[in-house]
Design an enzyme around this catalytic site. Structure first.
Site, PDB file in Angstrom:
ATOM      1  NE  ARG A   1      -9.490   5.189   2.613  1.00  0.00           N
ATOM      2  CZ  ARG A   1      -8.238   5.657   2.531  1.00  0.00           C
ATOM      3  NH1 ARG A   1      -8.045   6.914   2.197  1.00  0.00           N
ATOM      4  NH2 ARG A   1      -7.201   4.878   2.760  1.00  0.00           N
TER       5      ARG A   1
ATOM      6  CB  CYS B   1      -0.963  -0.044   1.184  1.00  0.00           C
ATOM      7  SG  CYS B   1      -2.408   0.962   0.872  1.00  0.00           S
TER       8      CYS B   1
ATOM      9  CG  HIS C   1      -3.487  -3.345   4.070  1.00  0.00           C
ATOM     10  ND1 HIS C   1      -2.214  -2.970   4.437  1.00  0.00           N
ATOM     11  CD2 HIS C   1      -4.032  -2.280   3.426  1.00  0.00           C
ATOM     12  CE1 HIS C   1      -2.003  -1.726   4.050  1.00  0.00           C
ATOM     13  NE2 HIS C   1      -3.082  -1.291   3.424  1.00  0.00           N
TER      14      HIS C   1
END
Ligand code: GLN
Length: 304
Positions: free
Chosen positions: A138, A101, A199
């Site tokens: 997002r 990320c 993640h």
């Protein structure tokens, strides 16, 4: 030659453990450490914070995690000024690097946050990231992608949208957003450097990818082994004088090494992997993942 043998060891450099430590990315370190320990490989972890130089010869693999924009800005400057040359040298020498990320974004050309100046990246990946502002949703949620002939699963939470130039993606999105929720790409790869938005943390539910990184590091450091359990193999003891083999390609190194790394009983890991696939409606892929678990256990039992 009388073989003096010594246990195998690796050193992992953890970049910015205090700054880029959100979203449980530390679980990647714990997974690598445990999977090495179960094979008698000592994995030493060294933290590299702001102001620390990166001497590539001191490490066998590197990890950089994710963080919020406000943590990324000071890291970006330090990464470029204090660690950029060392990191480039390591990557050009086929050291395995996992960048997640925010860390991934800083290994590309730049990250343009919603507010404030661009953050300069290292340009390892021919890619760039643009945060399109608060009005753009997002990219958040479970994600699954096709990686080689298997799947990778994880959780993504990023506002930045990453676009690839010549760099190939890590994989193709099966469900989720990926790099930019537009082109179906996820992550980026350059030599043995892997960037991803996954993640979760990523490695506990993707044992095959964790082992891929370990194999690449062992292969790069120790060169070609023999069959499992024999001196010189990736699972047995090792002669420290073996010539390092940097000649063959990273893909060949990993293929050769992967046949030497003793499979572990990953039923729990693959069940966790399959549960994400099921949650995403990817039932065929989930069944394939569970077959992987059974096959790996059968091989593990046959070798024990
Ligand atoms: N701050 C970056 C973004 O939102 C990266 C976030 C992260 O590391 N999860 O795109």
């Amino acid at each position: 030659m009388i073989q003096t043998i010594a246990p195998r060891s690796l050193t992992l450099g953890h970049l910015y453990p205090d700054q880029l430590n959100l979203y449980g990315d530390r679980g990647n370190i714990l997974t690598l450490q445990r999977r090495c320990q179960l094979r008698g490989i000592n994995l030493r972890i060294v933290g590299l914070g702001v102001g620390d130089a990166l001497a590539p010869d001191e490490y066998d693999l590197l990890f950089i995690g994710g963080g919020q924009d406000k943590e990324q800005a000071p890291v970006a400057q330090d990464l470029y000024e204090m660690k950029g040359i060392g990191l480039w040298a390591a990557i050009e020498d086929d050291m395995p690097v996992l960048a997640v990320c925010g860390g991934y974004q800083l290994l590309a050309h730049y990250y343009r946050p919603a507010e404030g100046p661009d953050m300069r990246g290292l340009g390892v990946f021919d890619a760039w990231t643009i945060h399109k502002g608060a009005q753009t949703p997002r990219c958040i949620g479970d994600i699954a992608l096709r990686w080689n002939d298997q799947t990778l699963v994880g959780f993504e939470n990023h506002g930045g949208r990453t676009y690839l130039g010549t760099t190939p993606p890590l994989g193709r999105v099966l469900k989720g957003s990926g790099n930019n929720a537009e082109d179906g790409n996820e992550g980026a790869v350059y030599r043995n450097a892997f960037g991803t938005y996954l993640h979760g943390s990523l490695l506990p539910k993707n044992p095959h990818f964790a082992d891929h990184l370990i194999e690449l590091a062992l292969r790069r450091k120790y060169g070609q082994g023999t069959s499992p359990g024999e001196p010189g193999s990736l699972n047995g003891q090792f002669h420290p004088d073996t010539e390092d083999d940097h000649t063959s390609s990273p893909e060949l190194q990993s293929d050769l090494a992967s046949s030497l790394l003793t499979p572990l009983d990953d039923r729990l890991e693959w069940e966790a992997h399959a549960s994400i696939l099921e949650r995403l409606g990817l039932h065929t892929e989930a069944a394939a993942a569970l077959r992987n678990a059974r096959d790996a256990v059968n091989v593990s039992l046959a070798l024990s």
